[in-house]
Design an enzyme around this catalytic site. Structure first.
Site, PDB file in Angstrom:
ATOM      1  N   GLU A  41      86.150  51.868  42.376  1.00 11.79           N
ATOM      2  CA  GLU A  41      84.744  51.459  42.233  1.00 11.79           C
ATOM      3  C   GLU A  41      83.845  52.022  43.331  1.00 11.79           C
ATOM      4  O   GLU A  41      82.641  52.181  43.154  1.00 11.79           O
ATOM      5  CB  GLU A  41      84.627  49.933  42.237  1.00 11.79           C
ATOM      6  CG  GLU A  41      85.275  49.218  41.059  1.00 11.79           C
ATOM      7  CD  GLU A  41      84.404  49.235  39.807  1.00 11.79           C
ATOM      8  OE1 GLU A  41      83.535  50.122  39.674  1.00 11.79           O
ATOM      9  OE2 GLU A  41      84.613  48.362  38.950  1.00 11.79           O
ATOM     10  N   LYS A  95      82.749  46.922  50.465  1.00 14.70           N
ATOM     11  CA  LYS A  95      83.990  47.226  51.216  1.00 14.70           C
ATOM     12  C   LYS A  95      84.729  48.389  50.577  1.00 14.70           C
ATOM     13  O   LYS A  95      85.530  49.060  51.232  1.00 14.70           O
ATOM     14  CB  LYS A  95      84.876  45.987  51.374  1.00 14.70           C
ATOM     15  CG  LYS A  95      85.410  45.368  50.087  1.00 14.70           C
ATOM     16  CD  LYS A  95      86.685  45.971  49.559  1.00 14.70           C
ATOM     17  CE  LYS A  95      86.947  45.507  48.150  1.00 14.70           C
ATOM     18  NZ  LYS A  95      88.086  46.131  47.510  1.00 14.70           N
TER      19      LYS A  95
HETATM   20  N1  LIG Z   1      92.987  45.763  41.019  1.00 19.81           N
HETATM   21  C1  LIG Z   1      92.623  44.991  42.014  1.00 19.81           C
HETATM   22  O1  LIG Z   1      93.398  44.824  42.944  1.00 19.81           O
HETATM   23  C2  LIG Z   1      91.309  44.287  41.993  1.00 19.81           C
HETATM   24  C3  LIG Z   1      90.239  44.741  41.231  1.00 19.81           C
HETATM   25  N2  LIG Z   1      89.046  44.105  41.288  1.00 19.81           N
HETATM   26  C4  LIG Z   1      87.897  44.548  40.508  1.00 19.81           C
HETATM   27  O2  LIG Z   1      88.102  44.203  39.139  1.00 19.81           O
HETATM   28  C5  LIG Z   1      87.482  45.182  38.288  1.00 19.81           C
HETATM   29  C6  LIG Z   1      88.515  45.714  37.301  1.00 19.81           C
HETATM   30  O3  LIG Z   1      89.556  46.295  38.072  1.00 19.81           O
HETATM   31  P1  LIG Z   1      90.994  46.583  37.493  1.00 19.81           P
HETATM   32  O4  LIG Z   1      91.349  45.667  36.413  1.00 19.81           O
HETATM   33  O5  LIG Z   1      91.907  46.626  38.645  1.00 19.81           O
HETATM   34  O6  LIG Z   1      90.745  48.069  36.939  1.00 19.81           O
HETATM   35  P2  LIG Z   1      91.556  48.903  35.856  1.00 19.81           P
HETATM   36  O7  LIG Z   1      91.157  50.317  36.053  1.00 19.81           O
HETATM   37  O8  LIG Z   1      92.984  48.538  35.872  1.00 19.81           O
HETATM   38  O9  LIG Z   1      90.926  48.355  34.511  1.00 19.81           O
HETATM   39  C7  LIG Z   1      89.560  48.529  34.185  1.00 19.81           C
HETATM   40  C8  LIG Z   1      89.263  47.667  32.993  1.00 19.81           C
HETATM   41  O10 LIG Z   1      87.947  47.975  32.497  1.00 19.81           O
HETATM   42  C9  LIG Z   1      88.058  48.204  31.103  1.00 19.81           C
HETATM   43  N3  LIG Z   1      87.010  49.081  30.589  1.00 19.81           N
HETATM   44  C10 LIG Z   1      86.645  50.282  31.060  1.00 19.81           C
HETATM   45  N4  LIG Z   1      85.651  50.773  30.292  1.00 19.81           N
HETATM   46  C11 LIG Z   1      85.398  49.859  29.322  1.00 19.81           C
HETATM   47  C12 LIG Z   1      84.481  49.774  28.245  1.00 19.81           C
HETATM   48  N5  LIG Z   1      83.610  50.747  27.989  1.00 19.81           N
HETATM   49  N6  LIG Z   1      84.509  48.675  27.460  1.00 19.81           N
HETATM   50  C13 LIG Z   1      85.380  47.693  27.707  1.00 19.81           C
HETATM   51  N7  LIG Z   1      86.275  47.707  28.717  1.00 19.81           N
HETATM   52  C14 LIG Z   1      86.276  48.780  29.516  1.00 19.81           C
HETATM   53  C15 LIG Z   1      89.424  48.856  30.975  1.00 19.81           C
HETATM   54  O11 LIG Z   1      89.834  48.869  29.635  1.00 19.81           O
HETATM   55  P3  LIG Z   1      90.971  49.932  29.186  1.00 19.81           P
HETATM   56  O12 LIG Z   1      92.227  49.522  29.858  1.00 19.81           O
HETATM   57  O13 LIG Z   1      91.001  49.778  27.741  1.00 19.81           O
HETATM   58  O14 LIG Z   1      90.483  51.288  29.646  1.00 19.81           O
HETATM   59  C16 LIG Z   1      90.235  47.914  31.843  1.00 19.81           C
HETATM   60  O15 LIG Z   1      90.480  46.697  31.213  1.00 19.81           O
HETATM   61  C17 LIG Z   1      86.923  46.270  39.232  1.00 19.81           C
HETATM   62  O16 LIG Z   1      85.550  46.021  39.432  1.00 19.81           O
HETATM   63  C18 LIG Z   1      87.704  46.057  40.525  1.00 19.81           C
HETATM   64  O17 LIG Z   1      86.960  46.467  41.658  1.00 19.81           O
HETATM   65  C19 LIG Z   1      88.906  42.991  42.055  1.00 19.81           C
HETATM   66  C20 LIG Z   1      89.944  42.499  42.795  1.00 19.81           C
HETATM   67  C21 LIG Z   1      91.221  43.118  42.822  1.00 19.81           C
HETATM   68  O1  LIG Z   2      89.565  44.781  45.612  1.00 13.16           O
HETATM   69  C1  LIG Z   2      90.735  44.987  45.788  1.00 13.16           C
HETATM   70  C2  LIG Z   2      91.576  44.159  46.667  1.00 13.16           C
HETATM   71  O2  LIG Z   2      90.929  42.989  47.037  1.00 13.16           O
HETATM   72  C3  LIG Z   2      91.384  46.115  45.119  1.00 13.16           C
HETATM   73  O3  LIG Z   2      91.008  47.278  45.699  1.00 13.16           O
HETATM   74  P1  LIG Z   2      90.996  48.607  44.844  1.00 13.16           P
HETATM   75  O4  LIG Z   2      89.979  48.415  43.750  1.00 13.16           O
HETATM   76  O5  LIG Z   2      90.631  49.646  45.833  1.00 13.16           O
HETATM   77  O6  LIG Z   2      92.371  48.799  44.284  1.00 13.16           O
END
Ligand SMILES: NC(=O)C1=CN([C@@H]2O[C@H](COP(=O)(O)OP(=O)(O)OC[C@H]3O[C@@H](n4cnc5c(N)ncnc54)[C@H](OP(=O)(O)O)[C@@H]3O)[C@@H](O)[C@H]2O)C=CC1
Ligand SMILES: O=C(CO)COP(=O)(O)O
Length: 332
Positions: free
Chosen positions: A282, A192
């Site tokens: 992503e 998605k």
């Molecule tokens: N945000 C949302 O609304 C949602 C996100 N997701 C999914 O969750 C996942 C994380 O998203 P989100 O938290 O929002 O993303 P962010 O960009 O806010 O955070 C990414 C995370 O990955 C970590 N990271 C990146 N590179 C490394 C590495 N080499 N080693 C360890 N940690 C690492 C970052 O650490 P650091 O901060 O130190 O860089 C951070 O904790 C994604 O796959 C996203 O699609 C799913 C549902 C909702």
């Molecule tokens: O997965 C998500 C909402 O369900 C968050 O979307 P984004 O990673 O595009 O912010």
């Protein structure tokens, strides 16, 4: 109450940590950045990734130490940017307790291998399928962080594992459904994001509801066909992880993927859109993997293929939309 550890204190990891704390669990956050660990422990905030929360629950604390993070964990949640999950999890392989359940919240496909996160997590941690689950749904992190009502689906090949995770993580405002369709839930969450890039692009270029609805509907058809070819159940794509997440992500500027696409539609280059992105989009690395999976399974992926041309060749929104359909009349 359970001892739960969250690996990755990004926006979603931190918001979900709060859900778990609100559900009555003791939550340990592991992060790679000392400033994030310090801020969670001393200020009860994650000002880098989730500034909207002014005070995280007292039952959340953070550590930089991998061994300490997971040693007592009954459930381990992984929320690391998908392209870095393998590298980050390798460091945890020998530290995960024998009975712990590992839950992926990530929504992406590994670019170098075209593998889903269930495959990456299980093979990296040498984990049996019965101890793996994934959780996905319409969960924009900022809205969940503000404790607005939301729901997700948790899938595991072992139904008892899915129910255990759902029981531990359900809070007053966060409802969790169970499923055994791991492939379906994984494919929904990852694919998605590619659709959200395209919808965002059309919005950024100034198009309205008809164009957005067209891309979302054709996108859903594409991801359902590809998911089913990969072994998923079609009905999963009509649920929270499928159409639910598609509606939320394609309809909100809170989505990084939507915003990334919107910036492309406004005329930014991929490099410029990457620079202004607040967190991981992503869909960008996942697009090429979706095209590769389509080739592998013999499923046409016109939307992902058009978005790949946007990302690699810099074609504009008009060309992307033309690419989407080609010249033939096709059965819906
Ligand atoms: N945000 C949302 O609304 C949602 C996100 N997701 C999914 O969750 C996942 C994380 O998203 P989100 O938290 O929002 O993303 P962010 O960009 O806010 O955070 C990414 C995370 O990955 C970590 N990271 C990146 N590179 C490394 C590495 N080499 N080693 C360890 N940690 C690492 C970052 O650490 P650091 O901060 O130190 O860089 C951070 O904790 C994604 O796959 C996203 O699609 C799913 C549902 C909702
Ligand atoms: O997965 C998500 C909402 O369900 C968050 O979307 P984004 O990673 O595009 O912010």
């Amino acid at each position: 109450m359970a001892a739960v550890t969250v690996l990755g204190a990004g926006a979603w990891g931190t918001a979900f940590g709060q859900v778990l704390a609100d559900a009555g669990n003791q939550v340990t956050m592991w992060a790679i950045e000392p400033e994030i660990v310090d801020a969670i422990n001393t200020l009860h905030q994650n000002p880098v990734r989730l500034p909207v929360v002014k005070r995280l629950p007292d039952s959340m604390h953070a550590t930089l130490d991998r061994g300490e993070a997971v040693k007592n964990a009954e459930i381990i949640i992984v929320t690391i940017a998908a392209q870095f999950a393998r590298q980050a999890l390798e460091e945890f392989r020998d530290l995960i307790p024998d009975q712990a359940i590992v839950v992926s919240l990530m929504k992406g496909i590994e670019r170098s291998t075209d593998k889903r996160m269930d495959q990456v997590v299980m093979e990296t941690l040498h984990l049996p399928a019965s101890r793996f689950a994934c959780l996905s749904g319409p969960n924009l992190s900022k809205e969940v962080a503000l404790r607005q009502p939301a729901a997700a689906v948790v899938a595991s090949q072992d139904h008892d594992t899915a129910v255990k995770v759902a029981t531990v993580a359900t809070s007053k405002y966060f409802k969790i459904f169970s499923s055994t369709d791991v492939i379906g839930v994984e494919m929904c969450g990852s694919l998605k994001n590619v659709v959200a890039l395209a919808v965002g692009m059309s919005r950024g270029a100034g198009f309205g509801e008809n164009t957005a609805a067209m891309i979302e509907t054709r996108g859903l058809a594409e991801l359902t066909q590809l998911g089913v070819a990969a072994g998923a159940q079609a009905q999963t794509f009509a649920g929270l992880a499928g159409v639910g997440d598609l509606v939320a992500t394609c309809g909100s500027p809170l989505s990084r993927n939507y915003t990334f696409g919107s910036n492309l539609g406004k005329g930014m280059s991929v490099d410029q859109a990457t620079k202004v992105s607040n967190g991981v989009a992503e869909g960008v690395p996942t697009t090429a993997a979706v095209v590769a999976l389509g080739e592998k399974y013999g499923v046409p992926t016109p939307l992902a293929s058009a978005m790949l041309r946007v990302l690699n060749e810099g074609i504009d929104c008009g060309e992307m939309l033309e690419d989407l359909f080609g010249d033939d009349i096709i059965d819906e």
